[in-house]
Design an enzyme around this catalytic site. Sequence first.
Site, mmCIF file in Angstrom:
data_model
loop_
_atom_site.group_PDB
_atom_site.id
_atom_site.type_symbol
_atom_site.label_atom_id
_atom_site.label_comp_id
_atom_site.label_asym_id
_atom_site.label_seq_id
_atom_site.Cartn_x
_atom_site.Cartn_y
_atom_site.Cartn_z
ATOM 1 N N SER A 14 -7.663 3.540 -1.461
ATOM 2 C CA SER A 14 -7.470 2.601 -0.720
ATOM 3 C C SER A 14 -7.447 3.466 0.718
ATOM 4 C CB SER A 14 -6.100 1.899 -0.849
ATOM 5 O OG SER A 14 -5.777 1.026 -0.026
ATOM 6 N N HIS A 41 -9.794 -0.774 -1.554
ATOM 7 C CA HIS A 41 -9.183 -1.911 -0.949
ATOM 8 C C HIS A 41 -10.062 -2.163 0.336
ATOM 9 C CE1 HIS A 41 -5.387 -1.067 -3.425
ATOM 10 N NE2 HIS A 41 -6.263 -1.627 -3.979
ATOM 11 N N ASP A 134 -1.236 -0.035 -6.579
ATOM 12 C CA ASP A 134 -2.507 -0.386 -7.234
ATOM 13 C C ASP A 134 -2.958 0.784 -7.922
ATOM 14 O OD1 ASP A 134 -4.106 -2.157 -8.456
ATOM 15 O OD2 ASP A 134 -5.676 -2.012 -6.841
#
Length: 188
Positions: A14, A41, A134
């Site tokens: 991310s 992401h 995540d």
Amino acid sequence: MMPPTMQAVVIGASAGAFDALSSILPSLPIGFRLPVMVVVHLPPDKRSLIAELFRQKCLLAVEEVEDKEPIVRGTIYFAPPDYHLLVERGGTLSLSKDDPVLFSRPSIDVLFESASDIFGAGLIAVVLTGANEDGAKGLRSVEVAGGTTIIQDPKTAFVPTMPEAALRSCPGARILTLEAISLYLREV
């Protein structure tokens, strides 16, 4: 006992993803035999240039995944913005608009969990820098399936939140710097 033959690599990242992936993906040599599926992401409302940018940097083929795309060895696949990326039986990748997971679509957990179902002990999963949790649950599913779990050393991450969450979920994972991850993958 001999380790299982590795079949695939999944990577999740991310915040700070571009720089982290730039330390790993361009180092994979021509002839690298595993497919590499990557979730980063991304903003859901913009076209992503990440596959294009890595296509220029990498020796391997780089694709933004299209639904029902066959998995080809030695190819790097990026999830498109606003779609979950899943590995399916029969050697294909699929895309889903299911609800976001931990506010993310694509979700690292979704990719890791579906890949662990298909590849089991033949999967290498890598969690890199990021600002949420995540990937932690998905990495645990890879570990349970007998796969190899790798976490970027949180001390070296642009944002350590994601690697720290992964470490809490998988305390037995290998903790490696980006250079060490790159070396590990080249030696698989």
